[in-house]
Design a protein around this motif. Structure first.
Motif, PDB file in Angstrom:
ATOM      1  N   THR A   1       0.843  -1.196   0.000  1.00 22.11           N
ATOM      2  CA  THR A   1       0.000   0.000   0.000  1.00 22.11           C
ATOM      3  C   THR A   1       0.880   1.249   0.000  1.00 22.11           C
ATOM      4  N   TRP A   2       1.874   1.289   0.883  1.00 18.47           N
ATOM      5  CA  TRP A   2       2.782   2.437   0.965  1.00 18.47           C
ATOM      6  C   TRP A   2       3.522   2.636  -0.359  1.00 18.47           C
ATOM      7  N   ARG A   3       4.054   1.561  -0.900  1.00 20.40           N
ATOM      8  CA  ARG A   3       4.834   1.659  -2.140  1.00 20.40           C
ATOM      9  C   ARG A   3       3.985   2.160  -3.309  1.00 20.40           C
ATOM     10  N   ASP A   4       2.689   1.858  -3.298  1.00 16.02           N
ATOM     11  CA  ASP A   4       1.802   2.258  -4.381  1.00 16.02           C
ATOM     12  C   ASP A   4       1.214   3.671  -4.214  1.00 16.02           C
ATOM     13  N   LEU A   5       1.438   4.299  -3.066  1.00 14.28           N
ATOM     14  CA  LEU A   5       0.870   5.625  -2.829  1.00 14.28           C
ATOM     15  C   LEU A   5       1.632   6.705  -3.596  1.00 14.28           C
ATOM     16  N   PRO A   6       0.909   7.670  -4.164  1.00 15.75           N
ATOM     17  CA  PRO A   6       1.587   8.809  -4.780  1.00 15.75           C
ATOM     18  C   PRO A   6       2.237   9.686  -3.691  1.00 15.75           C
ATOM     19  N   GLU A   7       3.195  10.471  -4.083  1.00 18.33           N
ATOM     20  CA  GLU A   7       3.936  11.310  -3.131  1.00 18.33           C
ATOM     21  C   GLU A   7       3.038  12.229  -2.304  1.00 18.33           C
TER      22      GLU A   7
ATOM     23  N   GLU B   1       0.065  11.694  -1.232  1.00 19.55           N
ATOM     24  CA  GLU B   1      -0.567  10.904  -0.172  1.00 19.55           C
ATOM     25  C   GLU B   1       0.460  10.579   0.924  1.00 19.55           C
ATOM     26  N   ARG B   2       1.666  10.246   0.538  1.00 20.70           N
ATOM     27  CA  ARG B   2       2.724   9.948   1.503  1.00 20.70           C
ATOM     28  C   ARG B   2       3.040  11.134   2.398  1.00 20.70           C
ATOM     29  N   ALA B   3       2.790  12.345   1.901  1.00 19.60           N
ATOM     30  CA  ALA B   3       3.101  13.559   2.644  1.00 19.60           C
ATOM     31  C   ALA B   3       2.048  13.893   3.708  1.00 19.60           C
ATOM     32  N   LEU B   4       0.953  13.162   3.745  1.00 18.30           N
ATOM     33  CA  LEU B   4      -0.095  13.406   4.745  1.00 18.30           C
ATOM     34  C   LEU B   4       0.424  13.111   6.144  1.00 18.30           C
ATOM     35  N   SER B   5      -0.249  13.655   7.145  1.00 15.52           N
ATOM     36  CA  SER B   5       0.102  13.313   8.527  1.00 15.52           C
ATOM     37  C   SER B   5      -0.150  11.823   8.745  1.00 15.52           C
ATOM     38  N   VAL B   6       0.501  11.255   9.724  1.00 15.81           N
ATOM     39  CA  VAL B   6       0.343   9.832  10.028  1.00 15.81           C
ATOM     40  C   VAL B   6      -1.124   9.507  10.283  1.00 15.81           C
ATOM     41  N   VAL B   7      -1.794  10.340  11.049  1.00 13.21           N
ATOM     42  CA  VAL B   7      -3.207  10.101  11.378  1.00 13.21           C
ATOM     43  C   VAL B   7      -4.068  10.107  10.119  1.00 13.21           C
ATOM     44  N   GLU B   8      -3.909  11.111   9.287  1.00 15.14           N
ATOM     45  CA  GLU B   8      -4.722  11.204   8.079  1.00 15.14           C
ATOM     46  C   GLU B   8      -4.401  10.082   7.102  1.00 15.14           C
ATOM     47  N   LEU B   9      -3.131   9.728   6.990  1.00 11.14           N
ATOM     48  CA  LEU B   9      -2.723   8.654   6.092  1.00 11.14           C
ATOM     49  C   LEU B   9      -3.357   7.322   6.495  1.00 11.14           C
ATOM     50  N   VAL B  10      -3.291   6.980   7.770  1.00 16.67           N
ATOM     51  CA  VAL B  10      -3.864   5.714   8.251  1.00 16.67           C
ATOM     52  C   VAL B  10      -5.386   5.745   8.181  1.00 16.67           C
ATOM     53  N   ARG B  11      -5.970   6.899   8.440  1.00 21.84           N
ATOM     54  CA  ARG B  11      -7.434   7.010   8.340  1.00 21.84           C
ATOM     55  C   ARG B  11      -7.897   6.763   6.898  1.00 21.84           C
ATOM     56  N   ARG B  12      -7.181   7.306   5.938  1.00 20.00           N
ATOM     57  CA  ARG B  12      -7.546   7.125   4.519  1.00 20.00           C
ATOM     58  C   ARG B  12      -7.170   5.745   3.988  1.00 20.00           C
ATOM     59  N   HIS B  13      -6.055   5.215   4.469  1.00 20.42           N
ATOM     60  CA  HIS B  13      -5.524   3.940   3.962  1.00 20.42           C
ATOM     61  C   HIS B  13      -5.174   3.029   5.144  1.00 20.42           C
TER      62      HIS B  13
ATOM     63  N   THR C   1      -4.765  -0.004   5.521  1.00 24.15           N
ATOM     64  CA  THR C   1      -3.848  -1.117   5.270  1.00 24.15           C
ATOM     65  C   THR C   1      -2.387  -0.695   5.356  1.00 24.15           C
ATOM     66  N   VAL C   2      -2.115   0.597   5.428  1.00 23.01           N
ATOM     67  CA  VAL C   2      -0.739   1.065   5.540  1.00 23.01           C
ATOM     68  C   VAL C   2      -0.248   1.036   6.998  1.00 23.01           C
ATOM     69  N   MET C   3      -1.160   0.817   7.944  1.00 17.78           N
ATOM     70  CA  MET C   3      -0.780   0.798   9.354  1.00 17.78           C
ATOM     71  C   MET C   3      -0.012  -0.478   9.690  1.00 17.78           C
ATOM     72  N   LYS C   4       1.046  -0.328  10.465  1.00 22.86           N
ATOM     73  CA  LYS C   4       1.744  -1.503  10.990  1.00 22.86           C
ATOM     74  C   LYS C   4       0.765  -2.195  11.930  1.00 22.86           C
ATOM     75  N   ARG C   5       0.716  -3.521  11.857  1.00 15.82           N
ATOM     76  CA  ARG C   5      -0.306  -4.251  12.607  1.00 15.82           C
ATOM     77  C   ARG C   5       0.299  -5.370  13.431  1.00 15.82           C
ATOM     78  N   PRO C   6      -0.425  -5.765  14.451  1.00 21.57           N
ATOM     79  CA  PRO C   6      -1.641  -5.176  15.017  1.00 21.57           C
ATOM     80  C   PRO C   6      -1.329  -4.018  15.954  1.00 21.57           C
ATOM     81  N   LEU C   7      -2.335  -3.205  16.192  1.00 23.43           N
ATOM     82  CA  LEU C   7      -2.299  -2.183  17.232  1.00 23.43           C
ATOM     83  C   LEU C   7      -3.115  -2.762  18.372  1.00 23.43           C
ATOM     84  N   ILE C   8      -2.487  -2.928  19.528  1.00 25.47           N
ATOM     85  CA  ILE C   8      -3.142  -3.594  20.654  1.00 25.47           C
ATOM     86  C   ILE C   8      -3.309  -2.596  21.793  1.00 25.47           C
TER      87      ILE C   8
END
Length: 104
Positions: A55-61, A63-75, A77-84
């Motif tokens: 997902t990260w590799r396929d994102l345009p620049e 999108e990659r420049a978004l804040s971590v929160v906005e990036l994970v909210r939109r995508h 599958t880009v979040m490292k998992r799991p979040l416990i």
């Protein structure tokens, strides 16, 4: 204990099978509870994003420049998992350190 991840993620399934008494939340289907993603970003910063994922590799620049929160909210599958989430705090990934902290 709540595990946030994807039902299709092998690591999330392994964590779910290992941890008794947990609840699993599929972040793609259910999203994040209010404030959790912000807390996770404060705790883990840029490590919350899995930069090795397809997902990260396929994102345009832009999108990659978004804040971590906005990036994970939109995508999610880009979040490292799991979040416990436990009463003691948040854990990210399924490393030996996380397993020791949760199983021990």
């Amino acid at each position: 204990m709540i595990i946030y991840g994807l039902t299709t993620c092998d690591t999330c399934r392994t964590a779910s099978k290992t941890l008794d008494g947990m609840r699993f939340v599929d972040i793609r289907a259910e999203g994040f509870p209010e404030g959790l993603l912000e807390r996770a970003a404060e705790t883990f910063g840029a490590a919350l994003v899995n930069r090795r994922s397809r997902t990260w590799r396929d994102l345009p620049e832009e999108e990659r420049a978004l804040s971590v929160v906005e990036l994970v909210r939109r995508h999610p599958t880009v979040m490292k998992r799991p979040l416990i989430e436990t009463e003691a705090g948040l854990h990210l990934g399924w490393t030996s350190e996380v397993r020791r902290a949760l199983e021990g």
